[in-house]
Write an enzyme that holds these catalytic residues in place. Structure first.
Site, PDB file in Angstrom:
ATOM      1  N   ASP A 192       0.849  -1.197   0.000  1.00  0.00           N
ATOM      2  CA  ASP A 192       0.000   0.000   0.000  1.00  0.00           C
ATOM      3  C   ASP A 192       0.882   1.244   0.000  1.00  0.00           C
ATOM      4  O   ASP A 192       2.093   1.156   0.192  1.00  0.00           O
ATOM      5  CB  ASP A 192      -0.976  -0.010   1.187  1.00  0.00           C
ATOM      6  CG  ASP A 192      -0.283  -0.043   2.544  1.00  0.00           C
ATOM      7  OD1 ASP A 192       0.946  -0.206   2.597  1.00  0.00           O
ATOM      8  OD2 ASP A 192      -0.983   0.098   3.561  1.00  0.00           O
ATOM      9  N   ASN A 207      -7.134  -0.112  13.978  1.00  0.00           N
ATOM     10  CA  ASN A 207      -8.557  -0.299  13.644  1.00  0.00           C
ATOM     11  C   ASN A 207      -8.794  -1.589  12.857  1.00  0.00           C
ATOM     12  O   ASN A 207      -9.871  -1.790  12.319  1.00  0.00           O
ATOM     13  CB  ASN A 207      -9.075   0.913  12.848  1.00  0.00           C
ATOM     14  CG  ASN A 207      -8.367   1.065  11.497  1.00  0.00           C
ATOM     15  OD1 ASN A 207      -7.489   0.287  11.164  1.00  0.00           O
ATOM     16  ND2 ASN A 207      -8.750   2.076  10.738  1.00  0.00           N
ATOM     17  N   HIS A 239      -7.115  -2.565  10.099  1.00  0.00           N
ATOM     18  CA  HIS A 239      -6.889  -2.516   8.648  1.00  0.00           C
ATOM     19  C   HIS A 239      -5.706  -3.386   8.228  1.00  0.00           C
ATOM     20  O   HIS A 239      -4.763  -3.617   8.976  1.00  0.00           O
ATOM     21  CB  HIS A 239      -6.780  -1.085   8.109  1.00  0.00           C
ATOM     22  CG  HIS A 239      -5.554  -0.301   8.433  1.00  0.00           C
ATOM     23  ND1 HIS A 239      -5.568   1.080   8.505  1.00  0.00           N
ATOM     24  CD2 HIS A 239      -4.272  -0.660   8.691  1.00  0.00           C
ATOM     25  CE1 HIS A 239      -4.352   1.520   8.770  1.00  0.00           C
ATOM     26  NE2 HIS A 239      -3.542   0.490   8.895  1.00  0.00           N
ATOM     27  N   GLU A 274      -9.483  -0.349   4.994  1.00  0.00           N
ATOM     28  CA  GLU A 274     -10.048   0.129   6.250  1.00  0.00           C
ATOM     29  C   GLU A 274     -11.317  -0.655   6.607  1.00  0.00           C
ATOM     30  O   GLU A 274     -11.856  -1.389   5.767  1.00  0.00           O
ATOM     31  CB  GLU A 274     -10.403   1.618   6.095  1.00  0.00           C
ATOM     32  CG  GLU A 274      -9.195   2.539   5.909  1.00  0.00           C
ATOM     33  CD  GLU A 274      -8.512   2.888   7.233  1.00  0.00           C
ATOM     34  OE1 GLU A 274      -8.106   1.976   7.970  1.00  0.00           O
ATOM     35  OE2 GLU A 274      -8.358   4.084   7.511  1.00  0.00           O
TER      36      GLU A 274
HETATM   37  C1  GLP Z   1      -0.041   1.546   8.046  1.00  0.00           C
HETATM   38  C2  GLP Z   1       0.096   0.846   6.679  1.00  0.00           C
HETATM   39  C3  GLP Z   1       0.106  -0.668   6.807  1.00  0.00           C
HETATM   40  C4  GLP Z   1       0.752  -1.066   8.093  1.00  0.00           C
HETATM   41  C5  GLP Z   1      -0.089  -0.592   9.247  1.00  0.00           C
HETATM   42  C6  GLP Z   1       0.591  -0.710  10.585  1.00  0.00           C
HETATM   43  O1  GLP Z   1      -0.911   2.624   7.950  1.00  0.00           O
HETATM   44  N1  GLP Z   1      -0.970   1.240   5.812  1.00  0.00           N
HETATM   45  O2  GLP Z   1       0.744  -1.226   5.687  1.00  0.00           O
HETATM   46  O3  GLP Z   1       0.863  -2.470   8.147  1.00  0.00           O
HETATM   47  O4  GLP Z   1      -0.579   0.712   9.062  1.00  0.00           O
HETATM   48  O5  GLP Z   1       1.674   0.163  10.707  1.00  0.00           O
HETATM   49  P1  GLP Z   1       2.720   0.025  11.887  1.00  0.00           P
HETATM   50  O6  GLP Z   1       3.415  -1.270  11.661  1.00  0.00           O
HETATM   51  O7  GLP Z   1       3.638   1.205  11.765  1.00  0.00           O
HETATM   52  O8  GLP Z   1       1.943   0.033  13.152  1.00  0.00           O
END
Ligand code: GLP
Length: 238
Positions: free
Chosen positions: A63, A132, A134, A139
């Protein structure tokens, strides 16, 4: 879903690295989808430290933030180019970037989804999870058969983005591979550490399969391994 709970993130990362290294070395493994964010970075570093011969792999960015200059080192694409493609010594032409420009992001993620399908779907996916629930930027409200698209992000995700960019950008939209492609991966590794993920982890593992927690769709997948530290596992039953 196989769940492995370790005392701390370093122990969980070591367990995940052993597992991922085994999968990456399988001759069938050709395509890998990788998440950005903070959580998997130590795993990527541990894999780099093993100096495996991974030149046949294709790396696909899961993403991307929409509305950030292409040259910003904090885009998912630039982060994963450094921490996966370069660190693992994968040929640059096997790295499949996404555009972080608002006007290009949708076309680039749709094109990426087509390229993954042309390779027969992802062999492996390394995922994180949002507080949340995702996956990528799928989302809450994302159906299991969702396609690559540009998503309006929830306020909590926009705030997480603002923190990620040190207040310089706060992208309100994200481009993401759809859940259909993510769930088509033959093997999935998901990492979650810290108490801020405990509620999402509980819904992913113990909750109903529902659009309200996109990660709960993983319950129906035959090959998912979840690596947690104690804090992220704190709300799990049993
Ligand atoms: C981000 C990205 C995801 C990621 C998630 C968790 O917004 N869109 O690809 O896996 O949220 O991020 P983090 O590992 O920094 O908590």
């Amino acid at each position: 879903m196989k769940i492995e709970v370790s005392e701390s993130p370093p122990l969980a990362n070591a367990a995940a690295a052993a597992d991922l290294a085994r999968s990456l070395l399988s001759p069938e493994a050709r395509s890998l989808v990788v998440a950005g964010g903070n959580t998997p970075l130590e795993l990527y570093r541990l894999i780099a430290g093993r100096s495996l011969s991974l030149g046949r792999l294709h790396i696909f960015v899961l993403d991307e933030y929409a509305g950030v200059p292409l040259e910003d080192p904090r885009t998912c694409t630039n982060l994963l180019r450094r921490t996966v493609q370069e660190a693992w010594k994968i040929p640059p032409e096997h790295f499949h970037p996404l555009s972080s420009l608002e006007k290009e992001a949708l076309a680039s993620v749709r094109d990426e989804e087509r390229r993954i399908a042309a390779l027969g779907g992802p062999d492996l996916a390394v995922l994180g999870i949002g507080p949340n629930g995702h996956l990528g930027f799928n989302e809450p409200g994302s159906p299991a058969d969702s396609a690559a698209r540009l998503v309006d992000l929830e306020p909590s995700s926009v705030e997480a983005n603002r923190r990620w960019f040190g207040g310089e950008h706060a992208p309100a939209r994200g481009a993401t591979l759809g859940l259909k492609t993510i769930l088509a991966a033959k093997h999935i590794l998901l990492l979650a550490y810290g108490s801020s993920k405990a509620e999402a982890v509980k819904k992913m593992v113990d909750g109903p399969r529902s659009e309200r927690c996109p990660a709960s769709w993983l319950q129906g997948h035959p090959e998912v391994k979840v690596f947690l530290d104690r804090a992220a596992a704190a709300r799990l039953q049993g």
